[in-house]
Design a protein around this motif. Structure first.
Motif, PDB file in Angstrom:
ATOM      1  N   THR A 186       2.243   8.643  -4.399  1.00  9.30           N
ATOM      2  CA  THR A 186       1.895   7.533  -3.129  1.00  9.30           C
ATOM      3  C   THR A 186       0.987   6.156  -3.807  1.00  9.30           C
ATOM      4  O   THR A 186       0.772   6.391  -4.534  1.00  9.30           O
ATOM      5  CB  THR A 186       1.808   8.754  -2.351  1.00  9.30           C
ATOM      6  N   THR A 187       1.728   5.376  -2.820  1.00  9.93           N
ATOM      7  CA  THR A 187       1.377   4.139  -2.730  1.00  9.93           C
ATOM      8  C   THR A 187       0.184   3.624  -1.636  1.00  9.93           C
ATOM      9  O   THR A 187      -0.372   4.695  -0.705  1.00  9.93           O
ATOM     10  CB  THR A 187       1.661   3.359  -2.403  1.00  9.93           C
ATOM     11  N   ARG A 188      -1.191   3.343  -2.265  1.00  9.20           N
ATOM     12  CA  ARG A 188      -1.937   3.025  -1.711  1.00  9.20           C
ATOM     13  C   ARG A 188      -1.600   1.538  -1.064  1.00  9.20           C
ATOM     14  O   ARG A 188      -2.062   0.494  -2.214  1.00  9.20           O
ATOM     15  CB  ARG A 188      -3.126   3.312  -1.678  1.00  9.20           C
ATOM     16  N   GLU A 190      -4.816  -1.192  -0.081  1.00 15.07           N
ATOM     17  CA  GLU A 190      -6.162  -1.437   0.865  1.00 15.07           C
ATOM     18  C   GLU A 190      -5.607  -3.086   2.034  1.00 15.07           C
ATOM     19  O   GLU A 190      -5.417  -4.037   1.363  1.00 15.07           O
ATOM     20  CB  GLU A 190      -7.317  -2.116  -0.244  1.00 15.07           C
ATOM     21  N   GLY A 199      -3.104  -3.166  -3.901  1.00 14.21           N
ATOM     22  CA  GLY A 199      -1.779  -1.956  -4.093  1.00 14.21           C
ATOM     23  C   GLY A 199      -1.775  -1.123  -5.482  1.00 14.21           C
ATOM     24  O   GLY A 199      -2.428  -2.037  -6.463  1.00 14.21           O
ATOM     25  N   ARG A 226      -4.592   5.986 -10.914  1.00 18.83           N
ATOM     26  CA  ARG A 226      -4.534   4.964 -10.694  1.00 18.83           C
ATOM     27  C   ARG A 226      -3.855   3.933 -11.248  1.00 18.83           C
ATOM     28  O   ARG A 226      -4.592   3.659 -12.478  1.00 18.83           O
ATOM     29  CB  ARG A 226      -5.083   4.918  -9.703  1.00 18.83           C
ATOM     30  N   SER A 252      -7.491   1.675   3.607  1.00 13.37           N
ATOM     31  CA  SER A 252      -6.866   1.991   2.899  1.00 13.37           C
ATOM     32  C   SER A 252      -5.472   2.584   3.541  1.00 13.37           C
ATOM     33  O   SER A 252      -5.827   3.575   4.381  1.00 13.37           O
ATOM     34  CB  SER A 252      -7.064   2.728   1.755  1.00 13.37           C
ATOM     35  N   GLU A 254      -1.716   4.300   3.267  1.00 14.34           N
ATOM     36  CA  GLU A 254      -1.374   5.236   1.981  1.00 14.34           C
ATOM     37  C   GLU A 254       0.134   5.599   2.617  1.00 14.34           C
ATOM     38  O   GLU A 254       0.775   6.351   3.736  1.00 14.34           O
ATOM     39  CB  GLU A 254      -1.626   6.644   1.835  1.00 14.34           C
ATOM     40  N   ASP A 268      -1.144   8.348   5.849  1.00 16.95           N
ATOM     41  CA  ASP A 268      -2.885   8.506   6.397  1.00 16.95           C
ATOM     42  C   ASP A 268      -3.573   7.189   6.389  1.00 16.95           C
ATOM     43  O   ASP A 268      -2.755   5.553   5.138  1.00 16.95           O
ATOM     44  CB  ASP A 268      -3.460   8.915   4.469  1.00 16.95           C
ATOM     45  N   ASN A 270      -7.356   5.418   5.819  1.00 12.40           N
ATOM     46  CA  ASN A 270      -8.524   5.221   6.087  1.00 12.40           C
ATOM     47  C   ASN A 270      -9.133   4.541   6.173  1.00 12.40           C
ATOM     48  O   ASN A 270      -9.673   3.282   4.869  1.00 12.40           O
ATOM     49  CB  ASN A 270      -7.959   6.128   4.381  1.00 12.40           C
ATOM     50  N   SER A 273     -12.711   4.222   2.143  1.00  8.29           N
ATOM     51  CA  SER A 273     -11.844   4.516   0.674  1.00  8.29           C
ATOM     52  C   SER A 273     -12.234   3.230   0.192  1.00  8.29           C
ATOM     53  O   SER A 273     -13.702   2.099   0.315  1.00  8.29           O
ATOM     54  CB  SER A 273     -10.922   2.945   1.054  1.00  8.29           C
TER      55      SER A 273
END
Length: 304
Positions: A186-188, A190, A199, A226, A252, A254, A268, A270, A273
């Motif tokens: 998955t990619t987060r 920020e 990212g 990560r 963040s 996702e 998501d 968040n 984060s």
């Protein structure tokens, strides 16, 4: 009066932020929710700028869940004239995965197929309609602590009978299709101040969903690999839009690429984060310093 107050529930998790504030010479007051109380009739905010750092996983750190208390506290201080970052309205989005998905849909973005329910009969019906395997999530959770996978109706019915469904602070569950993420990640993204910060790709945690122990699950999630990511401009713009519409100063977002059809699915938002654990290795710079620069901006704007 201090320049800044940090409302939090778990001091150990914010030591990098506290260290960055100290380096910048900001006079800040940490406000731990444990044992805290406030006068809704009088009193005054402890600082002109309040930064909320209450995590949705905070129920793990004490007997009482501080999320709803913090919402009332932050709303009170905002009403008294303080600038509250990630305040009560943003926190209401952060606290509810159902509201997050509704926002994602409202903005025209894709998400996993989902049903929101609050009783067992509706949960079983939702899982049957979506098709197994499914993931059941607590509406209010965090750090993967309220997520379980079920491969068939019998397994889900047994979990309901035995009372082992993911615990939810508000009695609401989400039943979702289990998405196979392309590349196993998955990619987060920020976002800070409505702008892309960086990212990271995070190794998918499907194996963690099958662990029986919440402590084991959290440990496995903490160990997820990560690495720096460069999301395409369109997805960065989508994440920035989600951050702005949710009212979050820092958060963040996702998403995963559905391996079956190639669709980016957001799942998501968040508001707390912790940033990447080893930023100098992954990014080459510390995002806490950028966060502190942004906080300085707000402090100066409020005359602090």
């Amino acid at each position: 009066m201090h320049q800044l107050a940090i409302v939090h529930d778990h001091a150990d998790g914010f030591q990098p932020l506290f260290a960055a504030l100290a380096r910048a010479g900001i006079d800040y007051l940490p406000v731990h929710t444990a044992g805290h109380g406030f006068d809704p009739i009088g009193g005054q905010p402890p600082a002109p700028v309040i930064f909320n750092r209450i995590a949705m996983s905070s129920a793990r750190h004490g007997v009482r869940h501080p999320v709803y208390y913090a919402m009332a506290l932050l709303d009170h201080w905002a009403g008294q004239g303080a600038l509250v970052l990630n305040g009560a309205e943003a926190m209401a989005i952060d606290a509810s995965k159902a509201r997050q998905l509704a926002l994602i849909n409202r903005l025209g973005l894709a998400a996993p197929a989902t049903r929101v329910v609050h009783d067992i009969a509706a949960l079983l019906a939702a899982a049957t309609a979506i098709g197994f395997p499914v993931v059941v999530k607590a509406d209010v959770s965090g750090a993967g602590s309220g997520v379980s996978r079920y491969d068939d109706r019998a397994a889900l019915a047994l979990a309901a009978e035995q009372g082992t469904l993911p615990p939810s602070a508000n009695g609401v569950w989400l039943c979702q299709a289990l998405i196979a993420p392309r590349g196993g990640t998955t990619t987060r993204i920020e976002v800070l101040g409505g702008r892309y910060l960086y990212g990271v790709d995070v190794a998918a945690a499907e194996d963690a969903l099958m662990l029986a122990s919440p402590d084991d699950r959290l440990q496995r999630l903490a160990q997820r690999r990560r690495r720096r990511a460069e999301p395409p401009p369109g997805l960065i713009a989508a994440a920035e839009m989600l951050a702005r519409e949710s009212g979050m100063e820092v958060c963040s977002i996702e998403y995963m690429i559905d391996d079956q059809c190639g669709t980016p699915r957001f799942h998501d938002i968040n508001g707390v984060s912790p940033f990447v654990d080893n930023p100098m290795d992954v990014l080459g710079w510390d995002p806490h310093d950028r966060l502190v620069e942004r906080l300085w901006h707000h402090i100066r704007r409020m005359g602090g």
